[in-house]
Design a protein around this motif. Structure first.
Motif, PDB file in Angstrom:
ATOM      1  N   PRO A 196       0.829  -1.212   0.000  1.00  0.00           N
ATOM      2  CA  PRO A 196       0.000   0.000   0.000  1.00  0.00           C
ATOM      3  C   PRO A 196       0.863   1.261   0.000  1.00  0.00           C
ATOM      4  CG  PRO A 196      -0.790  -1.580   1.622  1.00  0.00           C
ATOM      5  CD  PRO A 196       0.534  -2.095   1.126  1.00  0.00           C
ATOM      6  N   VAL A 197       0.464   2.227  -0.825  1.00  0.00           N
ATOM      7  CA  VAL A 197       1.245   3.454  -0.981  1.00  0.00           C
ATOM      8  C   VAL A 197       0.522   4.644  -0.361  1.00  0.00           C
ATOM      9  CG1 VAL A 197       2.375   2.622  -3.078  1.00  0.00           C
ATOM     10  CG2 VAL A 197       0.276   3.981  -3.269  1.00  0.00           C
ATOM     11  N   GLY A 198       1.304   5.657  -0.010  1.00  0.00           N
ATOM     12  CA  GLY A 198       0.745   6.938   0.386  1.00  0.00           C
ATOM     13  C   GLY A 198       0.293   7.682  -0.858  1.00  0.00           C
ATOM     14  N   LEU A 199      -0.541   8.700  -0.663  1.00  0.00           N
ATOM     15  CA  LEU A 199      -1.107   9.418  -1.797  1.00  0.00           C
ATOM     16  C   LEU A 199      -1.196  10.903  -1.487  1.00  0.00           C
ATOM     17  CD1 LEU A 199      -2.674   9.337  -4.584  1.00  0.00           C
ATOM     18  CD2 LEU A 199      -4.756   9.072  -3.192  1.00  0.00           C
ATOM     19  N   VAL A 200      -0.596  11.718  -2.352  1.00  0.00           N
ATOM     20  CA  VAL A 200      -0.826  13.161  -2.357  1.00  0.00           C
ATOM     21  C   VAL A 200      -1.778  13.407  -3.517  1.00  0.00           C
ATOM     22  CG1 VAL A 200       0.185  15.456  -2.607  1.00  0.00           C
ATOM     23  CG2 VAL A 200       1.453  13.655  -1.388  1.00  0.00           C
ATOM     24  N   HIS A 201      -2.999  13.778  -3.197  1.00  0.00           N
ATOM     25  CA  HIS A 201      -4.089  13.850  -4.170  1.00  0.00           C
ATOM     26  C   HIS A 201      -4.607  15.282  -4.221  1.00  0.00           C
ATOM     27  CE1 HIS A 201      -8.581  12.715  -4.965  1.00  0.00           C
ATOM     28  NE2 HIS A 201      -7.982  13.076  -6.091  1.00  0.00           N
ATOM     29  N   CYS A 212      -9.661   1.732  -4.676  1.00  0.00           N
ATOM     30  CA  CYS A 212      -8.304   1.506  -4.149  1.00  0.00           C
ATOM     31  C   CYS A 212      -8.336   1.145  -2.670  1.00  0.00           C
ATOM     32  CB  CYS A 212      -7.440   2.740  -4.374  1.00  0.00           C
ATOM     33  SG  CYS A 212      -6.996   3.023  -6.103  1.00  0.00           S
ATOM     34  N   VAL A 213      -9.201   1.815  -1.908  1.00  0.00           N
ATOM     35  CA  VAL A 213      -9.337   1.490  -0.483  1.00  0.00           C
ATOM     36  C   VAL A 213      -9.836   0.058  -0.337  1.00  0.00           C
ATOM     37  CG1 VAL A 213     -10.677   1.972   1.610  1.00  0.00           C
ATOM     38  CG2 VAL A 213      -9.644   3.855   0.331  1.00  0.00           C
ATOM     39  N   GLU A 214     -10.857  -0.294  -1.100  1.00  0.00           N
ATOM     40  CA  GLU A 214     -11.444  -1.639  -1.004  1.00  0.00           C
ATOM     41  C   GLU A 214     -10.423  -2.729  -1.306  1.00  0.00           C
ATOM     42  OE1 GLU A 214     -15.972  -0.273  -2.313  1.00  0.00           O
ATOM     43  OE2 GLU A 214     -14.668  -1.263  -3.772  1.00  0.00           O
ATOM     44  N   GLU A 215      -9.476  -2.452  -2.170  1.00  0.00           N
ATOM     45  CA  GLU A 215      -8.471  -3.450  -2.537  1.00  0.00           C
ATOM     46  C   GLU A 215      -7.197  -3.350  -1.706  1.00  0.00           C
ATOM     47  OE1 GLU A 215      -7.691  -3.938  -6.711  1.00  0.00           O
ATOM     48  OE2 GLU A 215      -9.810  -3.640  -7.215  1.00  0.00           O
ATOM     49  N   GLY A 216      -7.166  -2.427  -0.740  1.00  0.00           N
ATOM     50  CA  GLY A 216      -5.982  -2.299   0.112  1.00  0.00           C
ATOM     51  C   GLY A 216      -4.763  -1.733  -0.598  1.00  0.00           C
ATOM     52  N   LEU A 217      -4.991  -0.912  -1.614  1.00  0.00           N
ATOM     53  CA  LEU A 217      -3.884  -0.358  -2.393  1.00  0.00           C
ATOM     54  C   LEU A 217      -3.266   0.879  -1.739  1.00  0.00           C
ATOM     55  CD1 LEU A 217      -5.565  -0.510  -5.936  1.00  0.00           C
ATOM     56  CD2 LEU A 217      -4.285  -2.317  -4.737  1.00  0.00           C
ATOM     57  N   LEU A 218      -4.020   1.523  -0.838  1.00  0.00           N
ATOM     58  CA  LEU A 218      -3.570   2.759  -0.209  1.00  0.00           C
ATOM     59  C   LEU A 218      -3.237   2.549   1.254  1.00  0.00           C
ATOM     60  CD1 LEU A 218      -6.198   5.258  -1.684  1.00  0.00           C
ATOM     61  CD2 LEU A 218      -3.810   4.976  -2.391  1.00  0.00           C
ATOM     62  N   ASP A 219      -2.185   3.200   1.710  1.00  0.00           N
ATOM     63  CA  ASP A 219      -1.855   3.303   3.126  1.00  0.00           C
ATOM     64  C   ASP A 219      -2.662   4.499   3.630  1.00  0.00           C
ATOM     65  OD1 ASP A 219      -0.766   3.715   5.615  1.00  0.00           O
ATOM     66  OD2 ASP A 219       1.319   3.754   4.935  1.00  0.00           O
ATOM     67  N   CYS A 220      -3.880   4.235   4.081  1.00  0.00           N
ATOM     68  CA  CYS A 220      -4.877   5.285   4.314  1.00  0.00           C
ATOM     69  C   CYS A 220      -4.438   6.356   5.308  1.00  0.00           C
ATOM     70  CB  CYS A 220      -6.200   4.665   4.748  1.00  0.00           C
ATOM     71  SG  CYS A 220      -6.972   3.693   3.429  1.00  0.00           S
ATOM     72  N   GLY A 221      -3.570   6.036   6.232  1.00  0.00           N
ATOM     73  CA  GLY A 221      -3.056   7.036   7.154  1.00  0.00           C
ATOM     74  C   GLY A 221      -2.056   7.974   6.496  1.00  0.00           C
ATOM     75  N   ARG A 222      -1.706   7.663   5.257  1.00  0.00           N
ATOM     76  CA  ARG A 222      -0.787   8.512   4.502  1.00  0.00           C
ATOM     77  C   ARG A 222      -1.434   8.997   3.208  1.00  0.00           C
ATOM     78  NH1 ARG A 222       3.909   7.272   2.541  1.00  0.00           N
ATOM     79  NH2 ARG A 222       3.358   5.164   1.941  1.00  0.00           N
ATOM     80  N   VAL A 223      -2.712   9.325   3.292  1.00  0.00           N
ATOM     81  CA  VAL A 223      -3.429   9.899   2.152  1.00  0.00           C
ATOM     82  C   VAL A 223      -3.837  11.319   2.532  1.00  0.00           C
ATOM     83  CG1 VAL A 223      -5.520   9.795   0.733  1.00  0.00           C
ATOM     84  CG2 VAL A 223      -4.293   7.682   1.306  1.00  0.00           C
ATOM     85  N   LYS A 257       8.234   6.222   3.097  1.00  0.00           N
ATOM     86  CA  LYS A 257       7.582   5.093   2.427  1.00  0.00           C
ATOM     87  C   LYS A 257       7.097   5.502   1.026  1.00  0.00           C
ATOM     88  CE  LYS A 257       5.969   3.092   6.763  1.00  0.00           C
ATOM     89  NZ  LYS A 257       4.784   2.850   7.589  1.00  0.00           N
ATOM     90  N   PRO A 258       6.826   4.528   0.154  1.00  0.00           N
ATOM     91  CA  PRO A 258       6.387   4.833  -1.209  1.00  0.00           C
ATOM     92  C   PRO A 258       5.138   5.716  -1.242  1.00  0.00           C
ATOM     93  CG  PRO A 258       6.967   2.522  -1.032  1.00  0.00           C
ATOM     94  CD  PRO A 258       6.995   3.081   0.362  1.00  0.00           C
ATOM     95  N   THR A 259       5.195   6.723  -2.104  1.00  0.00           N
ATOM     96  CA  THR A 259       4.128   7.716  -2.212  1.00  0.00           C
ATOM     97  C   THR A 259       3.835   7.988  -3.680  1.00  0.00           C
ATOM     98  OG1 THR A 259       4.804   8.750  -0.132  1.00  0.00           O
ATOM     99  CG2 THR A 259       3.469  10.097  -1.610  1.00  0.00           C
TER     100      THR A 259
END
Length: 194
Positions: free
Chosen positions: A20-25, A50-61, A111-113
């Motif tokens: 799961p990656v962080g996201l700057v959106h 993406c949330v449903e599939e666990g693709l995001l590190d939600c605490g880093r969105v 971590k990956p972002t």
């Protein structure tokens, strides 16, 4: 490129490699809708999928520039429940975003972002060539502060979406989009800039 659905398969591929990656959106909209016209995958739903599939590190969105009309009395409830940090456009008006980006860099850590930039995050005075413009958005200078503020992060990918040149006879939206993409390339790890 394209509409915001393109981010969904990109994040599937990146999460397969990095977890799961962080996201700057950056966007006028959260793009966490459940369905549009009966379809689960559309430009307003990629981050819910993406949330449903666990693709995001939600605490880093972090979602920056969010605004506009909504069909829901609490349009950011889903995002907050997932642990996303939502920065409404009103919190950005008339100020530099450099201090905010220091906070974002601390939140993302090493971590990956991924950076996902919807051109409608900008005010339509600057970027009218998009399908879902919303007034009272970010300025180009703030867009640069956000992107340049990502320098030093472990960026594993980025996109710029929702440019629709046919809606802007001046060509300014495409020019702005191209320059923002160039700026994103300049903040990738290992890129040397002056």
């Amino acid at each position: 490129g394209g509409d915001h659905t393109i981010t969904y398969p990109i994040l599937q591929a990146l999460a397969a490699k990095h977890g799961p990656v962080g996201l700057v959106h950056v966007n006028a909209h959260t793009d966490t809708g459940d369905a549009g016209l009966g379809e689960k995958i559309y430009h307003g739903s990629p981050f819910r999928r993406c949330v449903e599939e666990g693709l995001l590190d939600c605490g880093r969105v972090v979602q920056i520039g969010i605004r506009g009309s909504s069909y829901d009395p609490d349009p950011y409830k889903y995002c907050r429940e997932q642990g996303f940090r939502v920065v409404p456009a009103e919190e950005c008006w008339m100020k530099s975003l450099e201090p905010r980006m220091r906070e974002v860099r601390a939140q993302m850590g090493d971590k990956p972002t991924y950076i996902s930039f919807d051109i409608d995050g900008l005010d339509p005075a600057y970027a009218p060539g998009t399908g879902t413009p919303e007034i009272a958005g970010l300025t180009p200078a703030q867009a640069l502060e956000i992107i340049r503020g990502c320098k030093g992060l472990n960026i594993v990918g980025c996109d710029l979406v929702e440019v629709a040149p046919m809606y802007d006879v001046s060509g300014n939206t495409a020019l702005l989009g191209a320059n923002l993409l160039f700026e994103m390339l300049c903040v990738l790890p290992g890129v040397k800039t002056l």
